[in-house]
Design an enzyme around this catalytic site. Structure first.
Site, PDB file in Angstrom:
ATOM      1  N   PRO A  13       0.799  -1.222   0.000  1.00 20.00           N
ATOM      2  CG  PRO A  13      -0.128  -1.093   2.132  1.00 20.00           C
ATOM      3  CD  PRO A  13       0.584  -2.023   1.212  1.00 20.00           C
ATOM      4  CG  ASN A  14      -0.258   4.330   1.331  1.00 18.69           C
ATOM      5  OD1 ASN A  14      -1.255   4.800   0.813  1.00 18.69           O
ATOM      6  ND2 ASN A  14      -0.248   3.831   2.555  1.00 18.69           N
ATOM      7  NE  ARG A  21       2.527   7.390   2.514  1.00 22.54           N
ATOM      8  CZ  ARG A  21       3.258   6.392   3.011  1.00 22.54           C
ATOM      9  NH1 ARG A  21       4.075   5.717   2.249  1.00 22.54           N
ATOM     10  NH2 ARG A  21       3.165   6.081   4.289  1.00 22.54           N
ATOM     11  CE1 TYR A  26       8.633   4.984   3.164  1.00 21.47           C
ATOM     12  CE2 TYR A  26       7.176   6.885   3.240  1.00 21.47           C
ATOM     13  CZ  TYR A  26       7.612   5.684   3.768  1.00 21.47           C
ATOM     14  OH  TYR A  26       7.032   5.185   4.903  1.00 21.47           O
ATOM     15  CG  ASN A  75       8.392  -2.050   0.034  1.00 21.12           C
ATOM     16  OD1 ASN A  75       7.853  -2.140   1.125  1.00 21.12           O
ATOM     17  ND2 ASN A  75       8.976  -0.942  -0.383  1.00 21.12           N
ATOM     18  CB  ALA A  78       1.400  -0.074   6.098  1.00 26.05           C
ATOM     19  CD  GLU A  99      10.702  -7.693   5.451  1.00 27.43           C
ATOM     20  OE1 GLU A  99      10.190  -6.756   6.074  1.00 27.43           O
ATOM     21  OE2 GLU A  99      11.055  -8.763   5.990  1.00 27.43           O
ATOM     22  CG  HIS A 101      11.173  -2.515   4.159  1.00 24.39           C
ATOM     23  ND1 HIS A 101       9.803  -2.416   4.109  1.00 24.39           N
ATOM     24  CD2 HIS A 101      11.456  -3.713   4.722  1.00 24.39           C
ATOM     25  CE1 HIS A 101       9.277  -3.513   4.635  1.00 24.39           C
ATOM     26  NE2 HIS A 101      10.258  -4.313   5.010  1.00 24.39           N
ATOM     27  CG  LEU A 102      11.476   2.560  -1.046  1.00 20.15           C
ATOM     28  CD1 LEU A 102      10.168   3.293  -1.266  1.00 20.15           C
ATOM     29  CD2 LEU A 102      12.439   2.786  -2.192  1.00 20.15           C
ATOM     30  CB  SER A 103      12.619   4.125   5.130  1.00 17.88           C
ATOM     31  OG  SER A 103      11.577   3.301   5.620  1.00 17.88           O
ATOM     32  NE  ARG A 108      10.078   5.565   8.774  1.00 15.51           N
ATOM     33  CZ  ARG A 108       9.098   5.421   7.905  1.00 15.51           C
ATOM     34  NH1 ARG A 108       9.157   4.481   6.983  1.00 15.51           N
ATOM     35  NH2 ARG A 108       8.050   6.205   7.955  1.00 15.51           N
ATOM     36  NE  ARG A 112       6.799   3.801  10.055  1.00 19.20           N
ATOM     37  CZ  ARG A 112       5.802   3.813   9.186  1.00 19.20           C
ATOM     38  NH1 ARG A 112       5.621   2.783   8.379  1.00 19.20           N
ATOM     39  NH2 ARG A 112       4.991   4.851   9.106  1.00 19.20           N
TER      40      ARG A 112
END
Length: 157
Positions: A13-14, A21, A26, A75, A78, A99, A101-103, A108, A112
Site C-alpha cells: 500500500p501507498n 508521498r 521515501y 516490499n 505497512a 523483503e 524497504h526503501l527506508s 523509525r 515499524r
C-alpha cells in the site's frame, strides 16, 4: 540454453504514491522509476512487477508466484507490520523471498521494527532508497540461479 528466470516484485500500500508521498523519507523516484531499475538489475530475467493497496490482492499474487516465480522480492509497506495473511501466503513458497524497504524500519517508529514478513524471508534489504530494490533483485536472482545450478547437479532418482 538455460531457462529464463521469472522474478516477482510485489509492492504494498501507498507505494503507488512514490515520489509525492513523504519524499524526505521515501525519495522522489516514482514507482515507474523503481520498476525500470528492477528490470535493468534483472539482467534478462523476466520481471513481473505489481503494486496493490489491497492485502488480498497481494496474497493472490503470492499464490500465483508459487507456480510461476523463480524468486520473489516484496516490499509489503505497512502490511509488513500487520499482515499474518501475507506471512501465511509467503510460507507456501519454495523459492527465495527477499523483503525490501526503501527506508530502514529499524531506525523509525517502534511499531515499524516488527516484520511478519521477516519471519519467512530469505533476507532483508532496507534503507537504501530505491537502490534497495536493485540490491534485492540481484540477491533474489543470485539465490534462484544458485538453487537452479544445485538442482541441475543433483542426481535424478
Amino acid at each position: 540454453m538455460p531457462e529464463t528466470l521469472t522474478l516477482y516484485v510485489l509492492n504494498g500500500p501507498n507505494l503507488n504514491l512514490l515520489g509525492v508521498r513523504e519524499p524526505d523519507i521515501y525519495g522522489y523516484e516514482t514507482l515507474a522509476d523503481v520498476q525500470a531499475m528492477c528490470e535493468a538489475a534483472a539482467e534478462g530475467a523476466h520481471v513481473v512487477f505489481r503494486q496493490s493497496n489491497h492485502e488480498g490482492q497481494l496474497v493472490d499474487w503470492i499464490h500465483e508466484a508459487r507456480e510461476e516465480a523463480s524468486a520473489l522480492v516484496i516490499n509489503p509497506a505497512a502490511f509488513t507490520h500487520t499482515s499474518v495473511a501475507l506471512l501465511d501466503a509467503l510460507k507456501t513458497l519454495s523459492v527465495p523471498v527477499v523483503e525490501c524497504h526503501l527506508s530502514n524500519p529499524a531506525a523509525r517508529e517502534d511499531f515499524r521494527r516488527h516484520s511478519y514478513v521477516s519471519l519467512v524471508a530469505t533476507g532483508v534489504i532496507s534503507g537504501f532508497g530505491p537502490h534497495s530494490y536493485e540490491l534485492a533483485v540481484k540477491a533474489a536472482l543470485r539465490l534462484a540461479r544458485e538453487r537452479a545450478a544445485a538442482g541441475a547437479r543433483s542426481p535424478k532418482t
